[in-house]
Scaffold this motif. Structure first.
Motif, PDB file in Angstrom:
ATOM      1  N   ILE A 351       0.878  -1.188   0.000  1.00 44.30           N
ATOM      2  CA  ILE A 351       0.000   0.000   0.000  1.00 44.30           C
ATOM      3  C   ILE A 351       0.900   1.218   0.000  1.00 44.30           C
ATOM      4  O   ILE A 351       1.923   1.257   0.700  1.00 44.30           O
ATOM      5  N   SER A 352       0.491   2.212  -0.776  1.00 45.17           N
ATOM      6  CA  SER A 352       1.283   3.433  -0.859  1.00 45.17           C
ATOM      7  C   SER A 352       0.468   4.645  -0.426  1.00 45.17           C
ATOM      8  O   SER A 352      -0.768   4.636  -0.533  1.00 45.17           O
ATOM      9  N   ILE A 353       1.176   5.672   0.067  1.00 42.07           N
ATOM     10  CA  ILE A 353       0.499   6.951   0.322  1.00 42.07           C
ATOM     11  C   ILE A 353       1.289   8.095  -0.296  1.00 42.07           C
ATOM     12  O   ILE A 353       2.515   8.081  -0.338  1.00 42.07           O
ATOM     13  N   LYS A 354       0.518   9.112  -0.733  1.00 34.63           N
ATOM     14  CA  LYS A 354       1.125  10.331  -1.277  1.00 34.63           C
ATOM     15  C   LYS A 354       1.690  11.157  -0.116  1.00 34.63           C
ATOM     16  O   LYS A 354       1.267  10.965   1.039  1.00 34.63           O
ATOM     17  N   PRO A 355       2.561  12.108  -0.425  1.00 32.00           N
ATOM     18  CA  PRO A 355       3.174  12.893   0.660  1.00 32.00           C
ATOM     19  C   PRO A 355       2.170  13.574   1.592  1.00 32.00           C
ATOM     20  O   PRO A 355       2.414  13.664   2.794  1.00 32.00           O
ATOM     21  N   LYS A 356       1.022  14.022   1.055  1.00 33.03           N
ATOM     22  CA  LYS A 356       0.109  14.776   1.950  1.00 33.03           C
ATOM     23  C   LYS A 356      -0.792  13.866   2.785  1.00 33.03           C
ATOM     24  O   LYS A 356      -1.506  14.338   3.659  1.00 33.03           O
ATOM     25  N   THR A 357      -0.779  12.570   2.518  1.00 35.02           N
ATOM     26  CA  THR A 357      -1.655  11.658   3.277  1.00 35.02           C
ATOM     27  C   THR A 357      -0.985  11.249   4.589  1.00 35.02           C
ATOM     28  O   THR A 357       0.165  10.808   4.580  1.00 35.02           O
ATOM     29  N   PRO A 358      -1.718  11.386   5.699  1.00 34.44           N
ATOM     30  CA  PRO A 358      -1.095  10.990   6.985  1.00 34.44           C
ATOM     31  C   PRO A 358      -0.849   9.481   7.055  1.00 34.44           C
ATOM     32  O   PRO A 358      -1.649   8.699   6.523  1.00 34.44           O
ATOM     33  N   LEU A 359       0.214   9.127   7.736  1.00 33.52           N
ATOM     34  CA  LEU A 359       0.591   7.710   7.847  1.00 33.52           C
ATOM     35  C   LEU A 359      -0.509   6.875   8.519  1.00 33.52           C
ATOM     36  O   LEU A 359      -0.723   5.708   8.179  1.00 33.52           O
ATOM     37  N   GLU A 360      -1.225   7.506   9.456  1.00 36.76           N
ATOM     38  CA  GLU A 360      -2.262   6.796  10.235  1.00 36.76           C
ATOM     39  C   GLU A 360      -3.265   6.076   9.322  1.00 36.76           C
ATOM     40  O   GLU A 360      -3.822   5.055   9.686  1.00 36.76           O
TER      41      GLU A 360
END
Ligand SMILES: O=C(CO)[C@@H](O)[C@H](O)COP(=O)(O)O
Length: 457
Positions: A351-360
Protein backbone atom coordinates in the motif's frame (compact mmCIF):
# COMPACT_ATOMS: atom_id res chain seq x y z
CA UNK A 1 30.99 -14.34 26.05
CA UNK A 2 28.91 -11.39 25.02
CA UNK A 3 31.94 -9.15 25.58
CA UNK A 4 34.00 -11.17 23.09
CA UNK A 5 31.17 -10.86 20.58
CA UNK A 6 30.89 -7.10 21.16
CA UNK A 7 34.65 -6.73 20.80
CA UNK A 8 34.58 -8.62 17.49
CA UNK A 9 31.74 -6.41 16.27
CA UNK A 10 33.65 -3.26 17.24
CA UNK A 11 36.73 -4.46 15.40
CA UNK A 12 34.64 -5.34 12.35
CA UNK A 13 33.00 -1.90 12.35
CA UNK A 14 36.29 -0.08 12.71
CA UNK A 15 37.80 -2.08 9.84
CA UNK A 16 34.70 -1.41 7.73
CA UNK A 17 35.12 2.33 8.29
CA UNK A 18 38.82 2.23 7.41
CA UNK A 19 38.11 0.22 4.25
CA UNK A 20 35.41 2.68 3.23
CA UNK A 21 37.79 5.64 3.61
CA UNK A 22 40.57 3.86 1.68
CA UNK A 23 38.15 2.84 -1.06
CA UNK A 24 37.14 6.48 -1.46
CA UNK A 25 40.81 7.48 -2.03
CA UNK A 26 41.27 4.46 -4.28
CA UNK A 27 38.30 5.44 -6.44
CA UNK A 28 39.74 8.92 -6.88
CA UNK A 29 42.66 7.37 -8.79
CA UNK A 30 40.22 6.50 -11.51
CA UNK A 31 39.81 10.08 -12.62
CA UNK A 32 43.20 10.69 -14.24
CA UNK A 33 43.52 11.95 -17.81
CA UNK A 34 44.12 9.69 -20.79
CA UNK A 35 47.18 11.37 -22.21
CA UNK A 36 50.46 9.51 -22.32
CA UNK A 37 52.32 12.58 -21.11
CA UNK A 38 50.47 12.72 -17.79
CA UNK A 39 53.18 13.90 -15.37
CA UNK A 40 51.48 12.25 -12.36
CA UNK A 41 51.40 8.78 -13.90
CA UNK A 42 54.24 7.21 -11.94
CA UNK A 43 53.14 8.67 -8.61
CA UNK A 44 49.55 7.52 -9.27
CA UNK A 45 50.91 4.11 -10.11
CA UNK A 46 52.76 3.83 -6.82
CA UNK A 47 49.76 5.17 -4.87
CA UNK A 48 47.64 2.55 -6.65
CA UNK A 49 50.00 -0.19 -5.58
CA UNK A 50 50.15 1.04 -1.98
CA UNK A 51 46.35 1.38 -1.61
CA UNK A 52 45.80 -1.88 -3.45
CA UNK A 53 47.92 -3.79 -0.98
CA UNK A 54 46.53 -1.92 2.07
CA UNK A 55 42.90 -2.54 1.11
CA UNK A 56 43.70 -6.16 0.30
CA UNK A 57 45.16 -6.64 3.78
CA UNK A 58 42.20 -4.88 5.44
CA UNK A 59 39.70 -7.02 3.53
CA UNK A 60 41.56 -10.17 4.55
CA UNK A 61 41.55 -8.99 8.19
CA UNK A 62 37.82 -8.20 8.03
CA UNK A 63 37.16 -11.58 6.50
CA UNK A 64 38.96 -13.35 9.37
CA UNK A 65 37.05 -11.30 11.94
CA UNK A 66 33.81 -12.35 10.26
CA UNK A 67 35.03 -15.95 10.44
CA UNK A 68 35.87 -15.50 14.13
CA UNK A 69 32.33 -14.18 14.68
CA UNK A 70 30.90 -17.23 12.90
CA UNK A 71 33.10 -19.56 15.00
CA UNK A 72 32.03 -17.76 18.14
CA UNK A 73 28.37 -18.31 17.26
CA UNK A 74 28.97 -21.93 16.31
CA UNK A 75 30.89 -22.59 19.52
CA UNK A 76 28.25 -21.02 21.77
CA UNK A 77 25.36 -22.69 20.04
CA UNK A 78 26.76 -25.98 21.41
CA UNK A 79 25.56 -24.70 24.80
CA UNK A 80 22.03 -25.34 23.62
CA UNK A 81 19.16 -23.63 21.87
CA UNK A 82 18.68 -21.16 24.73
CA UNK A 83 22.15 -19.68 24.16
CA UNK A 84 22.10 -15.99 23.21
CA UNK A 85 23.96 -16.80 20.00
CA UNK A 86 21.01 -18.77 18.65
CA UNK A 87 18.80 -15.68 18.52
CA UNK A 88 17.89 -14.49 15.01
CA UNK A 89 19.31 -11.03 15.85
CA UNK A 90 22.83 -12.40 16.33
CA UNK A 91 22.68 -14.44 13.13
CA UNK A 92 21.26 -11.42 11.35
CA UNK A 93 24.13 -9.23 12.55
CA UNK A 94 26.70 -11.66 11.24
CA UNK A 95 24.90 -11.85 7.92
CA UNK A 96 24.97 -8.03 7.61
CA UNK A 97 28.71 -7.91 8.34
CA UNK A 98 29.23 -10.55 5.68
CA UNK A 99 27.09 -8.58 3.22
CA UNK A 100 29.20 -5.49 3.86
CA UNK A 101 32.40 -7.46 3.35
CA UNK A 102 31.05 -8.86 0.08
CA UNK A 103 30.00 -5.39 -1.13
CA UNK A 104 33.44 -3.95 -0.30
CA UNK A 105 35.16 -6.86 -2.04
CA UNK A 106 33.07 -6.39 -5.17
CA UNK A 107 33.63 -2.63 -5.16
CA UNK A 108 37.36 -3.07 -4.58
CA UNK A 109 37.74 -5.61 -7.40
CA UNK A 110 35.76 -3.47 -9.78
CA UNK A 111 37.68 -0.27 -8.93
CA UNK A 112 41.01 -2.13 -9.10
CA UNK A 113 40.24 -3.48 -12.53
CA UNK A 114 39.09 -0.05 -13.80
CA UNK A 115 42.09 1.80 -12.39
CA UNK A 116 44.48 -0.82 -13.68
CA UNK A 117 43.01 -0.52 -17.17
CA UNK A 118 43.23 3.26 -16.97
CA UNK A 119 46.87 3.19 -15.88
CA UNK A 120 47.72 0.54 -18.50
CA UNK A 121 46.13 2.69 -21.16
CA UNK A 122 48.12 5.72 -20.08
CA UNK A 123 51.31 3.63 -20.03
CA UNK A 124 50.49 2.33 -23.45
CA UNK A 125 50.12 5.81 -24.88
CA UNK A 126 53.37 6.98 -23.40
CA UNK A 127 55.17 3.84 -24.69
CA UNK A 128 53.81 4.20 -28.20
CA UNK A 129 54.72 7.88 -28.34
CA UNK A 130 58.32 7.06 -27.34
CA UNK A 131 58.29 4.39 -30.04
CA UNK A 132 57.36 7.04 -32.54
CA UNK A 133 60.09 9.38 -31.34
CA UNK A 134 62.83 6.76 -31.35
CA UNK A 135 62.12 4.91 -34.54
CA UNK A 136 61.00 7.29 -37.25
CA UNK A 137 62.07 4.72 -39.87
CA UNK A 138 58.95 2.68 -39.10
CA UNK A 139 56.20 3.24 -41.68
CA UNK A 140 52.68 4.32 -40.68
CA UNK A 141 51.35 0.78 -41.23
CA UNK A 142 53.89 -0.73 -38.87
CA UNK A 143 53.16 1.80 -36.17
CA UNK A 144 49.44 1.16 -36.52
CA UNK A 145 50.11 -2.57 -36.25
CA UNK A 146 52.12 -2.08 -33.06
CA UNK A 147 49.42 -0.01 -31.40
CA UNK A 148 46.71 -2.41 -32.61
CA UNK A 149 48.67 -5.28 -31.13
CA UNK A 150 49.20 -3.43 -27.87
CA UNK A 151 45.52 -2.53 -27.64
CA UNK A 152 44.53 -6.14 -28.22
CA UNK A 153 46.94 -7.28 -25.49
CA UNK A 154 45.42 -4.69 -23.22
CA UNK A 155 41.89 -5.98 -23.92
CA UNK A 156 43.04 -9.54 -23.15
CA UNK A 157 44.51 -8.43 -19.84
CA UNK A 158 41.32 -6.54 -18.93
CA UNK A 159 39.07 -9.45 -19.71
CA UNK A 160 41.30 -11.86 -17.75
CA UNK A 161 41.05 -9.41 -14.86
CA UNK A 162 37.27 -9.34 -15.12
CA UNK A 163 37.13 -13.14 -15.12
CA UNK A 164 39.32 -13.28 -12.04
CA UNK A 165 37.06 -10.78 -10.27
CA UNK A 166 34.01 -12.89 -11.08
CA UNK A 167 35.76 -16.02 -9.77
CA UNK A 168 36.70 -14.18 -6.57
CA UNK A 169 33.09 -13.04 -6.13
CA UNK A 170 31.85 -16.61 -6.56
CA UNK A 171 34.44 -17.96 -4.15
CA UNK A 172 33.49 -15.45 -1.48
CA UNK A 173 29.77 -16.26 -1.89
CA UNK A 174 30.55 -19.98 -1.49
CA UNK A 175 32.63 -19.28 1.60
CA UNK A 176 29.77 -17.27 3.08
CA UNK A 177 27.28 -20.08 2.44
CA UNK A 178 29.57 -22.64 4.04
CA UNK A 179 29.94 -20.44 7.11
CA UNK A 180 26.14 -20.16 7.42
CA UNK A 181 25.72 -23.89 7.10
CA UNK A 182 28.37 -24.43 9.77
CA UNK A 183 26.38 -22.32 12.25
CA UNK A 184 23.07 -24.02 11.49
CA UNK A 185 24.66 -27.46 11.72
CA UNK A 186 26.09 -26.56 15.14
CA UNK A 187 22.58 -25.92 16.50
CA UNK A 188 21.08 -29.00 14.85
CA UNK A 189 23.79 -31.29 16.16
CA UNK A 190 23.27 -30.02 19.75
CA UNK A 191 19.59 -30.87 19.53
CA UNK A 192 20.36 -34.31 18.08
CA UNK A 193 22.82 -35.03 20.93
CA UNK A 194 20.25 -34.03 23.54
CA UNK A 195 17.69 -36.42 22.08
CA UNK A 196 20.29 -39.19 21.81
CA UNK A 197 21.18 -38.79 25.49
CA UNK A 198 17.53 -38.98 26.47
CA UNK A 199 16.77 -42.10 24.46
CA UNK A 200 19.96 -44.21 24.31
CA UNK A 201 18.27 -47.06 22.44
CA UNK A 202 17.53 -44.80 19.57
CA UNK A 203 21.12 -43.69 19.39
CA UNK A 204 22.34 -46.02 16.68
CA UNK A 205 19.22 -45.60 14.56
CA UNK A 206 19.61 -41.88 14.81
CA UNK A 207 23.25 -42.07 13.83
CA UNK A 208 22.31 -43.96 10.68
CA UNK A 209 19.58 -41.50 9.86
CA UNK A 210 21.97 -38.66 10.58
CA UNK A 211 24.53 -40.00 8.12
CA UNK A 212 22.04 -40.73 5.38
CA UNK A 213 20.30 -37.41 5.74
CA UNK A 214 23.39 -35.32 6.19
CA UNK A 215 23.19 -33.69 2.78
CA UNK A 216 19.46 -33.01 3.09
CA UNK A 217 20.02 -31.49 6.52
CA UNK A 218 22.58 -29.08 5.17
CA UNK A 219 20.17 -27.94 2.50
CA UNK A 220 17.33 -27.69 5.02
CA UNK A 221 19.50 -25.71 7.41
CA UNK A 222 20.28 -23.30 4.61
CA UNK A 223 16.60 -22.87 3.87
CA UNK A 224 15.74 -22.40 7.56
CA UNK A 225 18.49 -19.87 8.11
CA UNK A 226 17.58 -17.87 5.04
CA UNK A 227 13.87 -17.89 5.89
CA UNK A 228 14.77 -16.56 9.35
CA UNK A 229 16.36 -13.59 7.70
CA UNK A 230 14.41 -10.46 8.50
CA UNK A 231 15.11 -7.64 6.07
CA UNK A 232 17.48 -7.16 3.17
CA UNK A 233 18.28 -4.23 0.94
CA UNK A 234 16.21 -4.22 -2.24
CA UNK A 235 17.20 -1.77 -4.95
CA UNK A 236 14.58 -1.09 -7.61
CA UNK A 237 15.40 1.09 -10.62
CA UNK A 238 12.24 2.82 -11.85
CA UNK A 239 12.04 2.12 -15.57
CA UNK A 240 9.85 5.19 -16.13
CA UNK A 241 13.11 7.07 -16.57
CA UNK A 242 14.62 4.62 -19.07
CA UNK A 243 14.60 4.84 -22.86
CA UNK A 244 11.05 3.54 -23.30
CA UNK A 245 11.66 2.66 -26.95
CA UNK A 246 14.22 0.09 -25.78
CA UNK A 247 12.50 -1.04 -22.61
CA UNK A 248 13.38 -4.75 -22.76
CA UNK A 249 17.06 -4.00 -23.27
CA UNK A 250 17.01 -1.28 -20.60
CA UNK A 251 15.53 -3.75 -18.08
CA UNK A 252 18.14 -6.37 -18.97
CA UNK A 253 20.85 -3.77 -18.42
CA UNK A 254 19.42 -2.82 -15.00
CA UNK A 255 19.37 -6.46 -13.92
CA UNK A 256 22.95 -6.89 -15.11
CA UNK A 257 23.94 -3.79 -13.12
CA UNK A 258 22.67 -5.55 -9.98
CA UNK A 259 19.06 -4.36 -9.59
CA UNK A 260 17.05 -6.57 -7.22
CA UNK A 261 13.61 -5.63 -8.55
CA UNK A 262 12.33 -3.72 -11.57
CA UNK A 263 9.93 -0.97 -10.50
CA UNK A 264 7.12 -0.52 -13.04
CA UNK A 265 5.02 2.67 -12.68
CA UNK A 266 1.49 2.30 -14.01
CA UNK A 267 -0.33 5.65 -14.38
CA UNK A 268 -3.86 6.10 -15.68
CA UNK A 269 -4.00 9.86 -16.32
CA UNK A 270 -6.76 10.18 -13.64
CA UNK A 271 -5.17 9.40 -10.31
CA UNK A 272 -2.02 11.20 -11.45
CA UNK A 273 -1.56 13.68 -14.30
CA UNK A 274 0.46 11.30 -16.46
CA UNK A 275 -0.13 8.20 -18.59
CA UNK A 276 2.26 5.30 -18.87
CA UNK A 277 1.40 1.68 -19.63
CA UNK A 278 -0.75 -1.24 -18.57
CA UNK A 279 -0.80 -5.07 -18.47
CA UNK A 280 0.15 -5.64 -22.15
CA UNK A 281 3.53 -4.03 -21.63
CA UNK A 282 4.10 -5.91 -18.37
CA UNK A 283 3.25 -9.11 -20.23
CA UNK A 284 5.69 -8.33 -23.05
CA UNK A 285 8.45 -7.63 -20.54
CA UNK A 286 7.71 -10.89 -18.74
CA UNK A 287 7.95 -12.76 -22.06
CA UNK A 288 11.21 -11.11 -22.93
CA UNK A 289 12.88 -11.31 -19.51
CA UNK A 290 11.61 -14.72 -18.42
CA UNK A 291 10.08 -15.83 -15.12
CA UNK A 292 12.92 -14.82 -12.80
CA UNK A 293 13.00 -11.00 -12.54
CA UNK A 294 10.80 -9.51 -9.82
CA UNK A 295 8.29 -7.00 -11.22
CA UNK A 296 7.40 -4.48 -8.54
CA UNK A 297 4.30 -2.87 -10.04
CA UNK A 298 3.22 0.48 -8.58
CA UNK A 299 -0.38 1.29 -9.54
CA UNK A 300 -1.09 5.01 -9.65
CA UNK A 301 -4.66 4.42 -10.85
CA UNK A 302 -8.17 5.38 -9.67
CA UNK A 303 -9.58 1.84 -9.66
CA UNK A 304 -6.85 -0.51 -8.36
CA UNK A 305 -9.20 -3.47 -7.81
CA UNK A 306 -10.01 -3.59 -11.52
CA UNK A 307 -6.32 -4.11 -12.36
CA UNK A 308 -5.43 -6.85 -9.87
CA UNK A 309 -6.27 -9.86 -12.05
CA UNK A 310 -4.97 -8.43 -15.34
CA UNK A 311 -1.68 -7.50 -13.66
CA UNK A 312 -1.33 -10.96 -12.09
CA UNK A 313 -1.97 -12.62 -15.45
CA UNK A 314 0.53 -10.29 -17.12
CA UNK A 315 3.26 -11.44 -14.73
CA UNK A 316 3.42 -8.86 -11.92
CA UNK A 317 5.20 -10.14 -8.80
CA UNK A 318 4.03 -7.44 -6.44
CA UNK A 319 1.01 -5.12 -6.60
CA UNK A 320 1.26 -1.80 -4.75
CA UNK A 321 -1.78 0.46 -4.86
CA UNK A 322 -2.62 3.85 -3.41
CA UNK A 323 -4.71 3.99 -0.25
CA UNK A 324 -6.20 7.32 -1.48
CA UNK A 325 -7.59 5.76 -4.67
CA UNK A 326 -9.01 2.68 -2.96
CA UNK A 327 -10.52 4.59 -0.06
CA UNK A 328 -12.16 7.16 -2.30
CA UNK A 329 -13.74 4.37 -4.35
CA UNK A 330 -15.17 2.26 -1.53
CA UNK A 331 -13.71 3.10 1.88
CA UNK A 332 -12.13 0.55 4.19
CA UNK A 333 -14.07 -2.32 2.55
CA UNK A 334 -12.49 -1.55 -0.82
CA UNK A 335 -8.97 -1.49 0.65
CA UNK A 336 -9.54 -4.90 2.29
CA UNK A 337 -11.10 -6.32 -0.87
CA UNK A 338 -8.07 -5.27 -2.93
CA UNK A 339 -5.65 -6.82 -0.42
CA UNK A 340 -7.65 -10.06 -0.47
CA UNK A 341 -7.69 -10.15 -4.25
CA UNK A 342 -3.92 -9.48 -4.52
CA UNK A 343 -3.23 -12.46 -2.24
CA UNK A 344 -5.70 -14.70 -4.06
CA UNK A 345 -3.89 -13.86 -7.28
CA UNK A 346 -0.53 -14.88 -5.84
CA UNK A 347 1.21 -11.51 -5.65
CA UNK A 348 2.89 -9.61 -2.84
CA UNK A 349 0.74 -6.77 -1.52
CA UNK A 350 1.84 -3.18 -1.00
CA UNK A 351 0.00 0.00 0.00
CA UNK A 352 1.28 3.43 -0.86
CA UNK A 353 0.50 6.95 0.32
CA UNK A 354 1.12 10.33 -1.28
CA UNK A 355 3.17 12.89 0.66
CA UNK A 356 0.11 14.78 1.95
CA UNK A 357 -1.65 11.66 3.28
CA UNK A 358 -1.09 10.99 6.98
CA UNK A 359 0.59 7.71 7.85
CA UNK A 360 -2.26 6.80 10.23
CA UNK A 361 -4.46 6.02 7.20
CA UNK A 362 -2.54 2.86 6.34
CA UNK A 363 -1.61 1.67 9.84
CA UNK A 364 -4.76 -0.53 10.17
CA UNK A 365 -3.58 -2.60 7.18
CA UNK A 366 0.09 -2.97 8.08
CA UNK A 367 -0.32 -6.47 9.53
CA UNK A 368 -1.77 -7.66 6.21
CA UNK A 369 0.67 -6.15 3.75
CA UNK A 370 4.15 -7.15 2.63
CA UNK A 371 5.31 -3.64 1.94
CA UNK A 372 4.43 -0.01 2.66
CA UNK A 373 5.47 2.52 0.03
CA UNK A 374 6.08 6.04 1.30
CA UNK A 375 6.11 8.46 -1.63
CA UNK A 376 8.87 11.02 -1.32
CA UNK A 377 7.57 13.12 -4.25
CA UNK A 378 4.07 13.87 -5.56
CA UNK A 379 3.45 10.83 -7.79
CA UNK A 380 3.33 11.37 -11.55
CA UNK A 381 6.81 12.13 -12.81
CA UNK A 382 10.44 11.12 -12.41
CA UNK A 383 13.24 13.57 -11.67
CA UNK A 384 11.59 15.54 -8.83
CA UNK A 385 13.16 16.72 -5.57
CA UNK A 386 13.31 14.26 -2.66
CA UNK A 387 11.08 15.26 0.30
CA UNK A 388 13.14 14.56 3.38
CA UNK A 389 10.26 15.37 5.74
CA UNK A 390 8.63 12.08 4.67
CA UNK A 391 11.30 10.26 6.70
CA UNK A 392 9.24 10.79 9.84
CA UNK A 393 6.67 8.38 8.38
CA UNK A 394 9.40 5.86 7.59
CA UNK A 395 10.86 6.11 11.11
CA UNK A 396 7.47 5.59 12.69
CA UNK A 397 6.72 2.57 10.51
CA UNK A 398 10.10 0.95 11.15
CA UNK A 399 9.75 1.45 14.90
CA UNK A 400 6.48 -0.45 14.89
CA UNK A 401 7.00 -2.97 12.09
CA UNK A 402 10.47 -4.43 12.37
CA UNK A 403 10.08 -7.03 9.65
CA UNK A 404 7.97 -5.23 7.08
CA UNK A 405 9.51 -4.06 3.82
CA UNK A 406 9.40 -0.27 3.71
CA UNK A 407 9.88 1.32 0.31
CA UNK A 408 10.67 4.93 -0.55
CA UNK A 409 10.11 6.33 -4.02
CA UNK A 410 10.83 9.70 -5.58
CA UNK A 411 14.05 11.68 -5.91
CA UNK A 412 16.14 9.02 -4.16
CA UNK A 413 19.84 9.16 -5.08
CA UNK A 414 23.21 8.29 -3.53
CA UNK A 415 23.15 11.73 -1.95
CA UNK A 416 20.13 10.98 0.24
CA UNK A 417 20.27 7.18 0.50
CA UNK A 418 21.79 7.35 4.01
CA UNK A 419 18.86 9.48 5.17
CA UNK A 420 16.39 6.89 3.82
CA UNK A 421 18.36 3.93 5.17
CA UNK A 422 18.83 5.31 8.69
CA UNK A 423 15.13 6.22 8.85
CA UNK A 424 14.38 2.53 8.21
CA UNK A 425 13.70 2.11 4.50
CA UNK A 426 15.12 -1.11 3.09
CA UNK A 427 13.48 -1.01 -0.35
CA UNK A 428 14.55 1.85 -2.55
CA UNK A 429 13.12 3.02 -5.85
CA UNK A 430 15.42 5.24 -7.84
CA UNK A 431 14.79 6.43 -11.37
CA UNK A 432 17.10 9.18 -12.54
CA UNK A 433 19.46 8.41 -9.61
CA UNK A 434 20.35 5.02 -11.15
CA UNK A 435 19.31 5.07 -14.77
CA UNK A 436 21.02 8.34 -15.67
CA UNK A 437 24.16 7.57 -13.63
CA UNK A 438 27.50 7.09 -15.39
CA UNK A 439 28.13 3.91 -13.40
CA UNK A 440 24.78 2.38 -12.31
CA UNK A 441 26.51 -0.69 -10.81
CA UNK A 442 28.49 1.50 -8.43
CA UNK A 443 25.35 3.45 -7.46
CA UNK A 444 23.38 0.25 -6.79
CA UNK A 445 26.27 -1.11 -4.68
CA UNK A 446 26.52 2.11 -2.68
CA UNK A 447 22.78 2.10 -2.02
CA UNK A 448 22.88 -1.54 -0.94
CA UNK A 449 25.83 -0.93 1.34
CA UNK A 450 24.15 2.04 2.99
CA UNK A 451 21.00 -0.02 3.74
CA UNK A 452 23.05 -2.95 4.97
CA UNK A 453 24.90 -0.70 7.37
CA UNK A 454 21.68 0.80 8.70
CA UNK A 455 20.15 -2.68 9.14
CA UNK A 456 23.12 -3.62 11.30
CA UNK A 457 22.38 -0.90 13.86
O1 LIG B 1 6.50 6.79 -9.18
C1 LIG B 1 7.33 7.62 -9.41
C2 LIG B 1 6.92 8.99 -9.72
O2 LIG B 1 5.54 9.05 -9.66
C3 LIG B 1 8.75 7.26 -9.28
O3 LIG B 1 8.94 5.86 -9.38
C4 LIG B 1 9.72 7.96 -10.19
O4 LIG B 1 9.70 7.44 -11.47
C5 LIG B 1 11.10 7.83 -9.61
O5 LIG B 1 11.99 8.56 -10.37
P1 LIG B 1 13.05 9.52 -9.67
O6 LIG B 1 12.27 10.50 -8.83
O7 LIG B 1 13.91 8.65 -8.81
O8 LIG B 1 13.78 10.15 -10.80
Amino acid sequence: MAEVWEDLRKRARSLENTIEAKLASFNKLNTGNNQGTNPGLSSRQSLFERLDSEINTLITELSSINDEMADHIAHHSTLGPSSWTSTPAVQHTLRRHRDILRDYTVEFNRARSNIRSQLDRENLFSTSSSFRDKDESLGLNNRTKISDYALKEHEHISSTDRLLDEQLGMASATKENLARQKISMGGISVRMQQIARKYPMLNSVMQKIQTRKRRDTIILAGVISSSMSALRPIICPSILNADLAMLGKECEKMLAYGADWLHLDVMDGHFVPNLTFGPPLVESLRKQLGPKPFFDVHLMVSDPLFWVKPMASAGASSFTFHWEAAYEKGGDGEVKEILKSIKENGMRAGISIKPKTPLEKILPYCEQIDMALIMTVEPGFGGQKFMEDMMEKVRHLRKNYKNMDIQVDGGVTVDNIDVCATAGANVVVSGTGIIKAADPTAIIEKMRLSINKALLN
